[in-house]
Design a protein around this motif. Structure first.
Motif, mmCIF file in Angstrom:
data_model
loop_
_atom_site.group_PDB
_atom_site.id
_atom_site.type_symbol
_atom_site.label_atom_id
_atom_site.label_comp_id
_atom_site.label_asym_id
_atom_site.label_seq_id
_atom_site.Cartn_x
_atom_site.Cartn_y
_atom_site.Cartn_z
ATOM 1 N N THR A 43 0.730 -1.060 0.101
ATOM 2 C CA THR A 43 -0.122 -0.274 0.065
ATOM 3 C C THR A 43 0.890 1.411 -0.099
ATOM 4 O O THR A 43 1.802 1.269 0.425
ATOM 5 C CB THR A 43 -0.926 0.053 1.276
ATOM 6 O OG1 THR A 43 -0.133 0.051 2.364
ATOM 7 C CG2 THR A 43 -1.861 -1.160 1.411
ATOM 8 N N THR A 44 0.439 2.374 -0.464
ATOM 9 C CA THR A 44 1.080 3.574 -0.507
ATOM 10 C C THR A 44 0.478 4.408 0.232
ATOM 11 O O THR A 44 -0.654 4.758 0.443
ATOM 12 C CB THR A 44 1.156 4.423 -1.858
ATOM 13 O OG1 THR A 44 1.506 3.269 -2.914
ATOM 14 C CG2 THR A 44 2.029 5.442 -2.153
ATOM 15 N N VAL A 45 1.370 5.151 1.355
ATOM 16 C CA VAL A 45 0.741 5.878 2.379
ATOM 17 C C VAL A 45 1.761 7.246 2.173
ATOM 18 O O VAL A 45 2.965 7.140 2.364
ATOM 19 C CB VAL A 45 0.914 5.512 3.805
ATOM 20 C CG1 VAL A 45 0.486 6.509 4.801
ATOM 21 C CG2 VAL A 45 0.063 4.185 3.854
ATOM 22 N N ALA A 46 1.279 8.603 2.222
ATOM 23 C CA ALA A 46 2.073 9.477 2.120
ATOM 24 C C ALA A 46 3.161 9.501 1.132
ATOM 25 O O ALA A 46 4.353 10.015 1.631
ATOM 26 C CB ALA A 46 2.337 9.811 3.531
ATOM 27 N N GLY A 47 3.122 8.906 -0.041
ATOM 28 C CA GLY A 47 4.224 9.017 -1.025
ATOM 29 C C GLY A 47 5.428 7.748 -0.520
ATOM 30 O O GLY A 47 6.398 7.856 -1.391
ATOM 31 N N ILE A 68 12.985 -6.219 1.088
ATOM 32 C CA ILE A 68 12.179 -4.936 1.357
ATOM 33 C C ILE A 68 12.650 -3.963 0.466
ATOM 34 O O ILE A 68 13.621 -3.565 0.297
ATOM 35 C CB ILE A 68 12.142 -4.539 2.677
ATOM 36 C CG1 ILE A 68 11.667 -5.671 3.775
ATOM 37 C CG2 ILE A 68 11.139 -3.309 2.698
ATOM 38 C CD1 ILE A 68 11.847 -5.241 5.184
ATOM 39 N N THR A 69 11.610 -3.337 -0.300
ATOM 40 C CA THR A 69 11.893 -2.501 -1.352
ATOM 41 C C THR A 69 10.981 -1.058 -1.105
ATOM 42 O O THR A 69 9.718 -1.330 -0.739
ATOM 43 C CB THR A 69 11.622 -2.869 -2.653
ATOM 44 O OG1 THR A 69 12.478 -3.974 -3.105
ATOM 45 C CG2 THR A 69 11.958 -1.778 -3.768
ATOM 46 N N ILE A 70 12.001 -0.140 -0.973
ATOM 47 C CA ILE A 70 11.038 1.213 -0.458
ATOM 48 C C ILE A 70 10.910 2.130 -1.705
ATOM 49 O O ILE A 70 11.950 2.463 -2.158
ATOM 50 C CB ILE A 70 11.534 1.733 0.533
ATOM 51 C CG1 ILE A 70 11.461 1.011 1.945
ATOM 52 C CG2 ILE A 70 10.952 3.404 1.049
ATOM 53 C CD1 ILE A 70 12.534 0.241 2.367
ATOM 54 N N ALA A 71 9.873 2.518 -2.285
ATOM 55 C CA ALA A 71 9.416 3.470 -3.117
ATOM 56 C C ALA A 71 9.244 4.890 -2.524
ATOM 57 O O ALA A 71 8.102 5.122 -2.077
ATOM 58 C CB ALA A 71 8.698 3.348 -4.224
ATOM 59 N N ALA A 72 10.141 5.869 -2.396
ATOM 60 C CA ALA A 72 9.869 7.208 -1.660
ATOM 61 C C ALA A 72 10.727 8.273 -2.578
ATOM 62 O O ALA A 72 11.614 7.941 -2.973
ATOM 63 C CB ALA A 72 9.884 7.068 -0.430
ATOM 64 N N THR A 73 10.109 9.361 -2.332
ATOM 65 C CA THR A 73 10.799 10.386 -2.879
ATOM 66 C C THR A 73 11.808 10.984 -1.830
ATOM 67 O O THR A 73 11.525 11.214 -0.550
ATOM 68 C CB THR A 73 9.903 11.591 -3.506
ATOM 69 O OG1 THR A 73 9.079 11.884 -2.160
ATOM 70 C CG2 THR A 73 9.352 11.161 -4.692
ATOM 71 N N GLY A 74 12.881 11.343 -2.148
ATOM 72 C CA GLY A 74 13.945 11.728 -1.062
ATOM 73 C C GLY A 74 14.423 10.907 -0.221
ATOM 74 O O GLY A 74 14.693 9.814 -0.789
ATOM 75 N N ASP A 75 15.118 11.311 0.876
ATOM 76 C CA ASP A 75 15.990 10.450 1.644
ATOM 77 C C ASP A 75 15.012 9.359 2.369
ATOM 78 O O ASP A 75 13.859 9.860 2.635
ATOM 79 C CB ASP A 75 16.718 11.164 2.715
ATOM 80 C CG ASP A 75 17.807 11.826 1.986
ATOM 81 O OD1 ASP A 75 18.196 11.444 0.895
ATOM 82 O OD2 ASP A 75 18.259 12.706 2.666
ATOM 83 N N VAL A 76 15.529 8.019 2.652
ATOM 84 C CA VAL A 76 14.657 7.347 3.861
ATOM 85 C C VAL A 76 15.316 6.902 4.824
ATOM 86 O O VAL A 76 16.762 6.786 5.046
ATOM 87 C CB VAL A 76 14.201 5.967 2.960
ATOM 88 C CG1 VAL A 76 13.247 6.424 1.661
ATOM 89 C CG2 VAL A 76 15.512 5.203 2.295
ATOM 90 N N ASP A 77 14.557 6.793 6.043
ATOM 91 C CA ASP A 77 15.026 6.417 7.120
ATOM 92 C C ASP A 77 14.285 5.196 7.405
ATOM 93 O O ASP A 77 13.118 5.100 7.831
ATOM 94 C CB ASP A 77 14.875 7.376 8.289
ATOM 95 C CG ASP A 77 15.500 6.918 9.855
ATOM 96 O OD1 ASP A 77 16.210 6.105 9.879
ATOM 97 O OD2 ASP A 77 14.785 7.414 10.558
ATOM 98 N N VAL A 93 9.147 3.633 7.830
ATOM 99 C CA VAL A 93 9.755 4.247 7.076
ATOM 100 C C VAL A 93 9.448 5.771 6.930
ATOM 101 O O VAL A 93 8.396 6.028 6.774
ATOM 102 C CB VAL A 93 9.483 3.902 5.588
ATOM 103 C CG1 VAL A 93 10.357 4.531 4.291
ATOM 104 C CG2 VAL A 93 9.855 2.290 5.169
ATOM 105 N N ASN A 94 10.317 6.522 7.310
ATOM 106 C CA ASN A 94 10.091 8.165 7.622
ATOM 107 C C ASN A 94 8.867 8.153 8.373
ATOM 108 O O ASN A 94 8.037 9.346 8.034
ATOM 109 C CB ASN A 94 9.736 8.786 6.106
ATOM 110 C CG ASN A 94 11.195 8.966 5.084
ATOM 111 O OD1 ASN A 94 12.172 8.364 5.713
ATOM 112 N ND2 ASN A 94 11.140 8.940 3.850
ATOM 113 N N GLY A 95 8.952 7.466 9.284
ATOM 114 C CA GLY A 95 7.704 7.755 10.346
ATOM 115 C C GLY A 95 6.222 7.075 10.101
ATOM 116 O O GLY A 95 5.452 7.101 10.807
#
Length: 71
Positions: free
Chosen positions: A6-10, A20-29, A62-64
Motif C-alpha cells: 500500500t502507498t501512504v504519504a508517498g 524489502i523495497t521502498i519507493a519514496a521521494t527523497g531520503d529514507v530512514d 519508513v520516514n515515520g
C-alpha cells in the motif's frame, strides 16, 4: 498500520524474495522491528535484505510511516 504494497504519504513498501523495497521521494530512514519489538535492521537505502531473519511478522517504519510485513 498498513500492509506492504500500500502507498501512504508517498511511501510504498514492497516485500518479495527476502528483500524489502521502498519507493519514496527523497531520503529514507528505515527501521525494521520483529514481533517482540526489537529493532533488527536499520537502513538509509531503498532496499533492506531480510535473508538472515527468521520467518515471522515484522514492522517496517519508513520516514515515520508504519507497515507490517510477513516473512
Amino acid at each position: 498500520m498498513h500492509y506492504a504494497g500500500t502507498t501512504v504519504a508517498g511511501v510504498k513498501v514492497s516485500y518479495a524474495g527476502d528483500v524489502i523495497t521502498i519507493a519514496a521521494t527523497g531520503d529514507v530512514d528505515v527501521k525494521v522491528y520483529n514481533a517482540g519489538g526489537a529493532c533488527v535492521k536499520t537502513s538509509s537505502e531503498n532496499t533492506v535484505d531480510m535473508g538472515g531473519q527468521p520467518s515471522g511478522v515484522y514492522i517496517v517504519k519508513v520516514n515515520g510511516h508504519t507497515t507490517k510485513i510477513v516473512k
